[in-house]
Structure formats: structure tokens, C-alpha cells
Motif scaffolding. Structure first.
Motif, PDB file in Angstrom:
ATOM      1  N   ALA A   1      22.476   1.775 -95.705  1.00 21.90           N
ATOM      2  CA  ALA A   1      22.979   1.791 -94.330  1.00 21.90           C
ATOM      3  C   ALA A   1      21.854   1.783 -93.307  1.00 21.90           C
ATOM      4  CB  ALA A   1      23.861   3.030 -94.115  1.00 21.90           C
ATOM      5  N   ILE A   2      20.774   2.519 -93.599  1.00 23.35           N
ATOM      6  CA  ILE A   2      19.745   2.697 -92.578  1.00 23.35           C
ATOM      7  C   ILE A   2      18.508   1.836 -92.786  1.00 23.35           C
ATOM      8  CG2 ILE A   2      20.504   5.060 -92.195  1.00 23.35           C
ATOM      9  CD1 ILE A   2      17.986   5.974 -93.728  1.00 23.35           C
ATOM     10  N   GLY A   3      18.377   1.206 -93.969  1.00 22.11           N
ATOM     11  CA  GLY A   3      17.203   0.380 -94.220  1.00 22.11           C
ATOM     12  C   GLY A   3      17.039  -0.757 -93.217  1.00 22.11           C
ATOM     13  N   PRO A   4      18.041  -1.632 -93.085  1.00 21.68           N
ATOM     14  CA  PRO A   4      17.930  -2.691 -92.073  1.00 21.68           C
ATOM     15  C   PRO A   4      17.802  -2.153 -90.662  1.00 21.68           C
ATOM     16  CG  PRO A   4      19.649  -3.211 -93.668  1.00 21.68           C
ATOM     17  CD  PRO A   4      19.233  -1.802 -93.933  1.00 21.68           C
ATOM     18  N   LEU A   5      18.522  -1.059 -90.362  1.00 18.97           N
ATOM     19  CA  LEU A   5      18.424  -0.445 -89.033  1.00 18.97           C
ATOM     20  C   LEU A   5      17.004   0.052 -88.772  1.00 18.97           C
ATOM     21  CD1 LEU A   5      19.440   0.835 -86.413  1.00 18.97           C
ATOM     22  CD2 LEU A   5      20.339   2.747 -87.771  1.00 18.97           C
ATOM     23  N   ALA A   6      16.403   0.724 -89.761  1.00 18.58           N
ATOM     24  CA  ALA A   6      15.032   1.209 -89.591  1.00 18.58           C
ATOM     25  C   ALA A   6      14.058   0.055 -89.391  1.00 18.58           C
ATOM     26  CB  ALA A   6      14.625   2.051 -90.803  1.00 18.58           C
ATOM     27  N   GLY A   7      14.276  -1.044 -90.111  1.00 19.08           N
ATOM     28  CA  GLY A   7      13.404  -2.203 -89.933  1.00 19.08           C
ATOM     29  C   GLY A   7      13.499  -2.786 -88.539  1.00 19.08           C
ATOM     30  N   ILE A   8      14.712  -2.894 -88.014  1.00 17.57           N
ATOM     31  CA  ILE A   8      14.907  -3.437 -86.668  1.00 17.57           C
ATOM     32  C   ILE A   8      14.263  -2.527 -85.623  1.00 17.57           C
ATOM     33  CG2 ILE A   8      16.666  -3.946 -84.923  1.00 17.57           C
ATOM     34  CD1 ILE A   8      18.484  -4.839 -87.244  1.00 17.57           C
ATOM     35  N   VAL A   9      14.451  -1.217 -85.774  1.00 18.72           N
ATOM     36  CA  VAL A   9      13.854  -0.276 -84.817  1.00 18.72           C
ATOM     37  C   VAL A   9      12.331  -0.358 -84.862  1.00 18.72           C
ATOM     38  CG1 VAL A   9      13.544   2.184 -84.315  1.00 18.72           C
ATOM     39  CG2 VAL A   9      15.825   1.290 -84.826  1.00 18.72           C
ATOM     40  N   HIS A  10      11.767  -0.450 -86.056  1.00 19.67           N
ATOM     41  CA  HIS A  10      10.306  -0.502 -86.193  1.00 19.67           C
ATOM     42  C   HIS A  10       9.732  -1.753 -85.536  1.00 19.67           C
ATOM     43  CE1 HIS A  10       6.410   0.242 -88.170  1.00 19.67           C
ATOM     44  NE2 HIS A  10       6.366  -1.069 -88.323  1.00 19.67           N
ATOM     45  N   VAL A  11      10.348  -2.901 -85.796  1.00 23.81           N
ATOM     46  CA  VAL A  11       9.850  -4.151 -85.224  1.00 23.81           C
ATOM     47  C   VAL A  11      10.012  -4.151 -83.708  1.00 23.81           C
ATOM     48  CG1 VAL A  11      10.200  -6.653 -85.135  1.00 23.81           C
ATOM     49  CG2 VAL A  11      10.208  -5.460 -87.329  1.00 23.81           C
ATOM     50  N   SER A  12      11.137  -3.649 -83.219  1.00 24.88           N
ATOM     51  CA  SER A  12      11.370  -3.616 -81.775  1.00 24.88           C
ATOM     52  C   SER A  12      10.387  -2.685 -81.064  1.00 24.88           C
ATOM     53  CB  SER A  12      12.806  -3.164 -81.488  1.00 24.88           C
ATOM     54  OG  SER A  12      13.743  -4.049 -82.068  1.00 24.88           O
ATOM     55  N   GLU A  13       9.984  -1.618 -81.749  1.00 26.49           N
ATOM     56  CA  GLU A  13       9.121  -0.632 -81.106  1.00 26.49           C
ATOM     57  C   GLU A  13       7.636  -0.957 -81.256  1.00 26.49           C
ATOM     58  OE1 GLU A  13       8.714   4.262 -80.892  1.00 26.49           O
ATOM     59  OE2 GLU A  13       9.960   3.295 -82.429  1.00 26.49           O
ATOM     60  N   PHE A  14       7.238  -1.409 -82.467  1.00 27.27           N
ATOM     61  CA  PHE A  14       5.809  -1.608 -82.737  1.00 27.27           C
ATOM     62  C   PHE A  14       5.414  -3.076 -82.883  1.00 27.27           C
ATOM     63  CE2 PHE A  14       6.923   2.587 -84.505  1.00 27.27           C
ATOM     64  CZ  PHE A  14       6.057   3.389 -83.769  1.00 27.27           C
ATOM     65  N   HIS A  15       6.412  -3.992 -82.914  1.00 27.01           N
ATOM     66  CA  HIS A  15       6.145  -5.426 -83.049  1.00 27.01           C
ATOM     67  C   HIS A  15       5.300  -5.711 -84.291  1.00 27.01           C
ATOM     68  CE1 HIS A  15       7.805  -5.853 -79.020  1.00 27.01           C
ATOM     69  NE2 HIS A  15       6.989  -4.879 -78.633  1.00 27.01           N
ATOM     70  N   ASP A  16       5.701  -5.095 -85.392  1.00 26.20           N
ATOM     71  CA  ASP A  16       4.948  -5.214 -86.638  1.00 26.20           C
ATOM     72  C   ASP A  16       5.928  -5.525 -87.762  1.00 26.20           C
ATOM     73  OD1 ASP A  16       3.082  -5.031 -88.691  1.00 26.20           O
ATOM     74  OD2 ASP A  16       3.372  -2.864 -88.896  1.00 26.20           O
ATOM     75  N   LEU A  17       5.707  -6.628 -88.479  1.00 20.21           N
ATOM     76  CA  LEU A  17       6.568  -7.016 -89.596  1.00 20.21           C
ATOM     77  C   LEU A  17       6.083  -6.331 -90.866  1.00 20.21           C
ATOM     78  CD1 LEU A  17       7.015 -10.839 -88.904  1.00 20.21           C
ATOM     79  CD2 LEU A  17       8.669  -9.021 -88.515  1.00 20.21           C
ATOM     80  N   ALA A  18       6.416  -5.068 -91.034  1.00 22.46           N
ATOM     81  CA  ALA A  18       5.962  -4.306 -92.194  1.00 22.46           C
ATOM     82  C   ALA A  18       6.988  -4.379 -93.310  1.00 22.46           C
ATOM     83  CB  ALA A  18       5.734  -2.849 -91.802  1.00 22.46           C
ATOM     84  N   ALA A  19       6.502  -4.316 -94.564  1.00 21.61           N
ATOM     85  CA  ALA A  19       7.410  -4.339 -95.716  1.00 21.61           C
ATOM     86  C   ALA A  19       8.153  -3.019 -95.860  1.00 21.61           C
ATOM     87  CB  ALA A  19       6.630  -4.640 -96.989  1.00 21.61           C
TER      88      ALA A  19
ATOM     89  N   PRO B   1      12.931   7.268 -88.511  1.00 24.41           N
ATOM     90  CA  PRO B   1      13.092   8.385 -87.577  1.00 24.41           C
ATOM     91  C   PRO B   1      14.243   9.298 -88.006  1.00 24.41           C
ATOM     92  CG  PRO B   1      12.896   6.294 -86.408  1.00 24.41           C
ATOM     93  CD  PRO B   1      13.065   5.968 -87.855  1.00 24.41           C
ATOM     94  N   GLN B   2      14.155  10.551 -87.598  1.00 26.21           N
ATOM     95  CA  GLN B   2      15.151  11.530 -88.013  1.00 26.21           C
ATOM     96  C   GLN B   2      16.547  11.172 -87.502  1.00 26.21           C
ATOM     97  OE1 GLN B   2      14.384  13.855 -90.163  1.00 26.21           O
ATOM     98  NE2 GLN B   2      16.465  14.652 -90.279  1.00 26.21           N
ATOM     99  N   TRP B   3      16.646  10.592 -86.295  1.00 23.51           N
ATOM    100  CA  TRP B   3      17.978  10.272 -85.770  1.00 23.51           C
ATOM    101  C   TRP B   3      18.663   9.198 -86.598  1.00 23.51           C
ATOM    102  CZ3 TRP B   3      19.286   5.437 -83.731  1.00 23.51           C
ATOM    103  CH2 TRP B   3      18.222   4.561 -83.451  1.00 23.51           C
ATOM    104  N   ILE B   4      17.875   8.303 -87.209  1.00 25.45           N
ATOM    105  CA  ILE B   4      18.462   7.287 -88.081  1.00 25.45           C
ATOM    106  C   ILE B   4      18.942   7.924 -89.384  1.00 25.45           C
ATOM    107  CG2 ILE B   4      17.969   5.204 -89.408  1.00 25.45           C
ATOM    108  CD1 ILE B   4      16.144   4.276 -87.225  1.00 25.45           C
ATOM    109  N   MET B   5      18.159   8.877 -89.918  1.00 29.51           N
ATOM    110  CA  MET B   5      18.592   9.578 -91.116  1.00 29.51           C
ATOM    111  C   MET B   5      19.898  10.336 -90.869  1.00 29.51           C
ATOM    112  SD  MET B   5      16.553   8.932 -93.611  1.00 29.51           S
ATOM    113  CE  MET B   5      17.192  10.169 -94.711  1.00 29.51           C
ATOM    114  N   LEU B   6      20.030  10.914 -89.686  1.00 28.30           N
ATOM    115  CA  LEU B   6      21.257  11.639 -89.356  1.00 28.30           C
ATOM    116  C   LEU B   6      22.453  10.698 -89.276  1.00 28.30           C
ATOM    117  CD1 LEU B   6      19.906  14.143 -86.670  1.00 28.30           C
ATOM    118  CD2 LEU B   6      20.691  14.695 -88.975  1.00 28.30           C
ATOM    119  N   ILE B   7      22.241   9.508 -88.722  1.00 29.96           N
ATOM    120  CA  ILE B   7      23.328   8.522 -88.679  1.00 29.96           C
ATOM    121  C   ILE B   7      23.790   8.189 -90.089  1.00 29.96           C
ATOM    122  CG2 ILE B   7      23.854   6.096 -88.202  1.00 29.96           C
ATOM    123  CD1 ILE B   7      22.276   6.340 -85.630  1.00 29.96           C
ATOM    124  N   GLY B   8      22.826   7.969 -90.992  1.00 34.85           N
ATOM    125  CA  GLY B   8      23.192   7.648 -92.367  1.00 34.85           C
ATOM    126  C   GLY B   8      23.906   8.782 -93.063  1.00 34.85           C
ATOM    127  N   ALA B   9      23.375  10.006 -92.934  1.00 34.75           N
ATOM    128  CA  ALA B   9      23.956  11.154 -93.635  1.00 34.75           C
ATOM    129  C   ALA B   9      25.349  11.485 -93.109  1.00 34.75           C
ATOM    130  CB  ALA B   9      23.029  12.366 -93.495  1.00 34.75           C
TER     131      ALA B   9
END
Length: 492
Positions: free
Chosen positions: A327-345, A350-358
């Protein structure tokens, strides 16, 4: 006369009140699905508002809000569909009532997601899509969003038709479809996808065979013995110790892999040691339980109730730790790219994303989980504590074996395969006894073949529905993902 008139009036009033109570009951029954959908919608909106507040006026805020909304939607679907595989057998065996099972599963799933879900998740598998094929930030974001949307939609459809499917397969299919739409067929490593698909087909067969093997062993070594109590005192502690060792190894290999990397040899050694401890502790417990019970098959089955509950809790914890990433993997990737502009593997979560998933998994389980739990636990084949224990043990052992071999398997497929394995074994054994007894009867007393067909112990309709859903999960989510990716890029 006045008294008769008064009694008649009170009877009419009672009748009217009875009709009103029935209307209120009917309204409550009709409003129940609307209430569940309303609560789910409120959670999805809250997830979107949280993303909007945290990102403020930053670039790409709308994309992050949309990703948060569909991440919450996916988490709800994971809870509604996947958790049934862990708690369904325990509920079907009457080891746990539905409400208690849902509460325990929600706590265990949330604990697994928050404590062992990990700080880092893989956003796109390098084994499935070549990392150099998605070169721009926009394409990566749209691909992840399309994969998330398609996976959530497909799992929702599967839940609606009461088909337990793998959320992992749905996400992988979404990634494949988005990768093809973004960079063409050459972007996907098809040989790897084929190998993974083969393991998905083999794993439920292995899970079913292992579950049937344990059921046959228990029947031969305990239930068919003249002194069942003595046999139970010998073999139940061994089986409980094996279960404890299997789940300790399972947790080390799968449930905690994102917190600490454990060498497989060390994991097996730890599991073996813990299994010996539980074997020794279970011996006096079994002696106390068998002190005042009858030497009957039904009494022996009750010994597996508590171990089954413990197994279901461990399965739910490990599921929360592993499948929250769906649930949160693609979301975390989108947030990371939007915030840091880095295409990381891999990216930090972030904790708020973990809370959404849990919390999303827990909400999905509470609101929509009973539908699939009943189907898995009661509508495929009849279960008791002993059979459900075999299913849980087979699931853990098969996952350990697959992890040892490096095969990417689905816990959903293995667990459901184990349910079918138990059912088909009982069917085979019953059919064998039926043939033997029928041959010993005089020709005029032999039962018709149609009666044998009525004695089937596995519902073929559910078997075909689940098998069909498994077969189309990856292609269906891939096609939907490619279409969604095309729409997103067209309107961007």
C-alpha cells in the motif's frame, strides 16, 4: 365492553410497534454497508488532507495528495482481502468468534506494520522493470500512481466477488503494466516475470501438499490410535514445538527482514532452539488438558485450539510487516521523488505514511474483512482446530522453504492452497472409504454414483472462482495500470 375495547387497542398498538421495530431493523441492515463505505471514504479523505497539510505549497502537492488518497484506498483493500487468509481458518474452526478474531488481527497487523514494517521500502523492482527505462521524474511518478490505482481497484473487485487474491501480485502487475506503457515491452524483464509467475503457481500446490501431509500424520498417529490420549501427549507437544520453530524462523526471514537482516542459517538455528523450548513447555500443558477428557477423536481436536490462535496472531503480525509495503511502497516513492527529485531504488518511509498503511489495513479489516473471512473459513471446506492448525503450519513452512530457495511467493496463495489441500485430502480419504465399503455391499445395496458426487467436501464453485482470479490478477492489474498511465500522461 370497555375492557374488550381497551385490550383490542393495546393489541393493535403492540402490532404497530412490532412493525416499526422490523422497519428499523431493516433500515439498519440496509444502512450497514453505507456506513462502512462512509467510514472508509472519511479515512481516505483524511489521508489526502494530511498529505496536503504536510506538503503545504510545495511542488507536486496535488500528485502527493492523490497518491495518499489511493495509498489509503489500497491499504483498506489489503485489510479487506489479505487478512482473511490469516484469520479465516481460525474463525471457520470456531477457535475464535468473528469479533475477537478481527480485533486480534487488527492489533497484530498494525503492530507488524509499525514495528517491523521497516524504514525503507523498494519503490520499483529492479528485477521486473529495468531501472534505466524510467528516466524522468514525471514518468516515474505517473507509473507508480498508475500501479497503485490499478492494484487497489483490482483487489477491490476481487473482494467484491469473494476471491482472496494476492495484493503483492496486484502491485507487481501494476508495475509491469505501467513500465510497458512508459517505456515499451523491452522495459520489462520477461524471463524474471515468467519465473515469478511459475513460483506463484507452484507455491499453493506445495502448501496444499504440506497441509495434507500434516493432517494425514495427525490422523494416523493420534486419531486412529487405540489410546488417543497417550498418543496426543506424545505428538501434540512435538507439533507445537515445530510450529513455534517454524514461526520463529518465518518471523526472522520474512516478518523482520526490513528491521534486521538475519542469515538463513542463524534463523533456522534460532527457530530450532525456540521450537525445543516450546516443545518442553507444552508437555505439562497437554498433560493437564488431557487429564479429564474422553478417549475420543473430538476431544483430541480441542488440543489444537490455543496453538491455532497463536499461529494466527503470528501470521497477522508477519503479514502486517510485509504487505504494508504493497500500500505504501508506491506512495513512498512518489513522495520521495516529489520532495527530493531523486529516482532512488529504495526510499525512507515517513511516519505519516506508515500510519496510513497500518490504520488503513485495520479499517479495511473491521469494515469489510468479515466477508472474506467467512468465505475462507467456512465456505471452501469444513474446518476444525486440527485442520486449521495444519493450514497455519503448512503456510509458515512453505514460506520458509520458498524464502530459502529465493522464490518470490505469495502468502495468500500458500494459505488458500493449504485450505484446498486439507479439503481435497479429506475428500480423497472419504472417497476411498466409500469405494471400499460400497464394494463390500451386495449389488442390490450398493449406492449410486450420484450419491458419491454429493459427498464432495470442497466447493467447486469457490475453487474455480479463486483459481480464475489468481490467473487474471497480474494481467488484469497490468492492463488497468497501462490504461491509467496513458490517461494520466494524456491529461498532464
Amino acid at each position: 365492553m370497555t375492557e374488550i375495547h381497551t385490550n383490542s387497542r393495546w393489541k393493535a398498538l403492540d402490532s404497530d410497534l412490532h412493525r416499526i421495530s422490523r422497519i428499523e431493523h431493516a433500515n439498519a441492515f440496509v444502512a450497514r454497508p453505507l456506513l462502512a463505505s462512509g467510514v472508509a471514504l472519511a479515512f481516505v479523505v483524511l489521508a489526502g488532507l494530511t498529505a496536503a497539510v504536510l506538503f503545504g505549497q510545495a511542488d507536486g502537492r496535488l500528485v502527493v495528495v492523490a497518491a495518499a488518497v489511493f495509498g489509503a484506498y489500497m491499504a483498506i483493500n489489503v485489510g479487506a482481502n489479505d487478512v482473511a487468509n490469516n484469520m479465516g481458518p481460525a474463525v471457520g474452526a470456531n477457535a475464535l468468534p468473528m469479533g475477537v478474531a478481527i480485533t486480534i488481527a487488527a492489533i497484530a497487523e498494525s503492530a507488524g506494520a509499525l514495528l517491523a514494517g521497516g524504514d525503507v521500502v523498494t519503490t520499483i523492482s529492479r528485477d521486473i522493470v529495468h531501472p534505466d527505462s524510467v528516466t524522468t521524474e514525471a514518468h516515474f511518478i505517473w507509473a507508480m500512481l498508475a500501479a497503485l490505482m490499478s492494484a487497489a481497484l483490482w483487489v477491490n473487485i476481487a473482494t467484491w466477488v469473494r476471491a482472496p487474491v494476492s495484493t503483492t501480485h496486484s502491485v507487481v502487475g501494476g508495475v509491469v503494466g505501467a513500465g510497458v506503457a512508459a517505456a515499451g515491452l523491452s522495459a520489462v524483464n520477461w524471463s524474471t516475470v515468467g519465473t515469478i509467475a511459475l513460483s506463484w503457481m507452484v507455491s499453493p500446490v506445495i502448501g496444499g501438499a504440506v497441509a495434507a501431509m500434516f493432517l494425514a500424520f495427525i490422523r494416523a498417529r493420534i486419531l486412529r490410535q487405540d489410546n488417543k490420549i497417550t498418543a496426543a501427549r506424545r505428538w501434540v507437544p512435538i507439533l507445537v514445538g515445530l510450529m513455534a520453530g517454524a514461526f520463529a524462523t518465518y518471523m526472522a526471514v520474512k516478518g523482520l527482514e526490513r528491521v534486521v537482516q538475519v542469515d538463513p542459517v542463524i534463523a533456522l538455528s534460532t527457530g530450532g532452539g525456540l521450537g525445543l523450548v516450546f516443545w518442553r513447555l507444552t508437555i505439562p500443558w497437554v498433560h493437564r488438558r488431557t487429564r479429564n477428557i474422553e478417549n475420543r477423536r473430538r476431544a483430541m481436536k480441542s488440543l489444537f485450539g490455543l496453538p491455532l490462535i497463536i499461529a494466527a496472531i503470528f501470521l497477522s503480525f508477519a503479514h502486517g510487516a510485509n504487505d504494508v509495503a504493497n500500500a505504501i511502497g508506491p506512495l513512498a516513492g512518489i513522495v520521495h521523488v516529489s520532495e527530493f527529485h531523486d529516482l532512488a531504488a529504495t526510499v525512507a518511509v515517513p511516519q505519516w505514511i506508515m500510519l496510513i498503511g497500518a490504520f488503513g489495513i485495520s479499517f479495511g479489516l473491521f469494515l469489510f474483512g468479515p466477508r472474506l473471512i467467512r468465505m475462507v473459513g467456512t465456505q471452501i471446506t469444513k474446518l476444525n482446530s486440527m485442520r486449521a492448525f495444519c493450514i497455519a503450519l503448512a503456510t509458515a513452512l512453505t514460506v520458509i522453504l520458498a524464502s530459502w530457495l529465493g522464490l518470490p511467493v505469495s502468502t495468500t496463495h500458500i494459505a488458500i492452497g493449504a485450505v484446498f489441500g486439507v479439503g481435497f485430502f479429506r475428500e480423497w480419504e472419504t472417497d476411498r472409504r466409500w469405494k471400499k465399503s460400497n464394494q463390500q455391499r451386495p449389488p442390490e445395496q450398493r449406492r449410486a454414483r450420484e450419491e458419491r458426487q454429493r459427498r464432495k467436501l470442497v466447493r467447486r464453485s469457490h475453487f474455480m472462482t479463486i483459481l480464475g482470479a489468481w490467473m487474471v490478477t497480474v494481467p488484469a492489474s497490468a492492463v488497468m495500470s497501462a490504461m491509467i498511465f496513458g490517461l494520466l500522461t494524456a491529461f498532464h
